[in-house]
Design a protein around this motif. Structure first.
Motif, mmCIF file in Angstrom:
data_model
loop_
_atom_site.group_PDB
_atom_site.id
_atom_site.type_symbol
_atom_site.label_atom_id
_atom_site.label_comp_id
_atom_site.label_asym_id
_atom_site.label_seq_id
_atom_site.Cartn_x
_atom_site.Cartn_y
_atom_site.Cartn_z
ATOM 1 N N THR A 141 0.842 -1.197 0.000
ATOM 2 C CA THR A 141 0.000 0.000 0.000
ATOM 3 C C THR A 141 0.875 1.244 0.000
ATOM 4 O OG1 THR A 141 -1.716 -1.172 1.211
ATOM 5 C CG2 THR A 141 -1.808 1.241 1.260
ATOM 6 N N HIS A 142 0.552 2.193 -0.861
ATOM 7 C CA HIS A 142 1.328 3.434 -0.970
ATOM 8 C C HIS A 142 1.277 4.230 0.329
ATOM 9 C CE1 HIS A 142 2.759 7.310 -2.341
ATOM 10 N NE2 HIS A 142 1.648 7.837 -1.856
ATOM 11 N N GLN A 143 2.443 4.687 0.747
ATOM 12 C CA GLN A 143 2.585 5.622 1.866
ATOM 13 C C GLN A 143 3.597 6.679 1.432
ATOM 14 O OE1 GLN A 143 1.343 5.253 5.214
ATOM 15 N NE2 GLN A 143 0.254 3.371 4.775
ATOM 16 N N SER A 144 3.641 7.763 2.137
ATOM 17 C CA SER A 144 4.647 8.789 1.860
ATOM 18 C C SER A 144 4.938 9.549 3.146
ATOM 19 C CB SER A 144 4.130 9.753 0.798
ATOM 20 O OG SER A 144 5.002 10.858 0.690
ATOM 21 N N PRO A 145 6.211 9.536 3.521
ATOM 22 C CA PRO A 145 7.350 8.842 2.937
ATOM 23 C C PRO A 145 7.284 7.352 3.239
ATOM 24 C CG PRO A 145 8.022 9.836 4.987
ATOM 25 C CD PRO A 145 6.594 10.261 4.751
ATOM 26 N N GLN A 146 8.072 6.595 2.467
ATOM 27 C CA GLN A 146 8.055 5.143 2.624
ATOM 28 C C GLN A 146 9.372 4.567 2.114
ATOM 29 O OE1 GLN A 146 5.223 3.081 0.058
ATOM 30 N NE2 GLN A 146 4.719 1.694 1.739
ATOM 31 N N ILE A 147 9.862 3.530 2.794
ATOM 32 C CA ILE A 147 10.988 2.769 2.271
ATOM 33 C C ILE A 147 10.537 1.340 2.032
ATOM 34 C CG2 ILE A 147 12.837 4.180 3.261
ATOM 35 C CD1 ILE A 147 13.170 2.030 5.455
ATOM 36 N N LEU A 148 11.099 0.749 0.975
ATOM 37 C CA LEU A 148 10.855 -0.652 0.658
ATOM 38 C C LEU A 148 12.210 -1.312 0.469
ATOM 39 C CD1 LEU A 148 8.501 1.149 -0.816
ATOM 40 C CD2 LEU A 148 7.844 -1.049 -1.720
ATOM 41 N N LEU A 149 12.417 -2.462 1.083
ATOM 42 C CA LEU A 149 13.635 -3.233 0.883
ATOM 43 C C LEU A 149 13.290 -4.412 -0.010
ATOM 44 C CD1 LEU A 149 16.645 -3.558 1.635
ATOM 45 C CD2 LEU A 149 15.884 -5.085 3.481
ATOM 46 N N ILE A 150 13.983 -4.491 -1.154
ATOM 47 C CA ILE A 150 13.711 -5.516 -2.153
ATOM 48 C C ILE A 150 14.866 -6.506 -2.177
ATOM 49 C CG2 ILE A 150 13.105 -5.947 -4.566
ATOM 50 C CD1 ILE A 150 11.193 -3.946 -3.037
ATOM 51 N N LYS A 151 14.548 -7.794 -1.989
ATOM 52 C CA LYS A 151 15.536 -8.870 -2.081
ATOM 53 C C LYS A 151 14.943 -9.967 -2.959
ATOM 54 C CE LYS A 151 17.772 -8.392 2.443
ATOM 55 N NZ LYS A 151 18.084 -9.092 3.700
ATOM 56 N N ASP A 152 15.723 -10.426 -3.906
ATOM 57 C CA ASP A 152 15.272 -11.497 -4.804
ATOM 58 C C ASP A 152 13.905 -11.207 -5.414
ATOM 59 O OD1 ASP A 152 17.620 -13.068 -4.469
ATOM 60 O OD2 ASP A 152 16.837 -13.792 -2.554
ATOM 61 N N GLY A 153 13.685 -9.936 -5.772
ATOM 62 C CA GLY A 153 12.470 -9.532 -6.460
ATOM 63 C C GLY A 153 11.246 -9.346 -5.597
ATOM 64 N N VAL A 154 11.415 -9.465 -4.270
ATOM 65 C CA VAL A 154 10.279 -9.383 -3.347
ATOM 66 C C VAL A 154 10.533 -8.289 -2.318
ATOM 67 C CG1 VAL A 154 8.984 -10.677 -1.604
ATOM 68 C CG2 VAL A 154 9.836 -11.848 -3.635
ATOM 69 N N CYS A 155 9.488 -7.554 -1.976
ATOM 70 C CA CYS A 155 9.605 -6.573 -0.898
ATOM 71 C C CYS A 155 9.561 -7.334 0.421
ATOM 72 C CB CYS A 155 8.481 -5.550 -0.963
ATOM 73 S SG CYS A 155 8.596 -4.301 0.337
ATOM 74 N N VAL A 156 10.691 -7.326 1.131
ATOM 75 C CA VAL A 156 10.795 -8.083 2.383
ATOM 76 C C VAL A 156 10.618 -7.201 3.615
ATOM 77 C CG1 VAL A 156 12.228 -9.896 1.363
ATOM 78 C CG2 VAL A 156 13.317 -7.889 2.414
ATOM 79 N N TYR A 157 10.606 -5.883 3.399
ATOM 80 C CA TYR A 157 10.456 -4.950 4.519
ATOM 81 C C TYR A 157 9.967 -3.627 3.970
ATOM 82 C CZ TYR A 157 11.782 -1.741 8.288
ATOM 83 O OH TYR A 157 11.765 -0.780 9.272
ATOM 84 N N ASN A 158 9.067 -2.990 4.709
ATOM 85 C CA ASN A 158 8.684 -1.619 4.371
ATOM 86 C C ASN A 158 8.343 -0.882 5.644
ATOM 87 O OD1 ASN A 158 5.508 -1.053 4.438
ATOM 88 N ND2 ASN A 158 5.826 -3.205 3.880
#
Length: 108
Positions: free
Chosen positions: A78-95
């Protein structure tokens, strides 16, 4: 901290591919929001990843709305602002969003 600008929807596939080699961090930033500016400043002050431990991308979501929407849709976050997304192996594993954004909380 050396940001790579995320401005095009096509870059999402590059990020997915790159994330199999190293974690990718996407920082979604609203240039008109003081909370977002505070979170960006805190990220830059706390950043302690040497070399290529994590590759950080900067997404100005006001200037690049299509890319911002595509990131949310592609990774199912879900969109948030501000927001960080951690991507590993093509998947968001943390936000995280708003005041929860912190370098020390990123699970590397």
């Amino acid at each position: 901290m050396n940001w790579t600008n995320l401005t095009e929807v096509a870059q999402i596939e590059e990020i997915v591919t790159q994330s199999s080699q190293q974690p990718i961090l996407i920082f979604k930033h609203s240039t008109s929001c003081s909370i977002s500016s505070m979170a960006k400043s805190r990220m830059e002050r706390q950043w302690n990843f040497e070399g290529e431990a994590i590759k950080p991308y900067y997404l100005d979501l006001i200037a690049n709305r299509a890319a911002s929407n595509a990131v949310a849709e592609h990774f199912g976050i879900t969109h948030q602002s501000p927001q960080i997304l951690l991507i590993k192996d093509g998947v968001c594993v943390y936000n995280a969003s708003h005041n929860a954004i912190s370098v020390v909380a990123i699970p590397v």
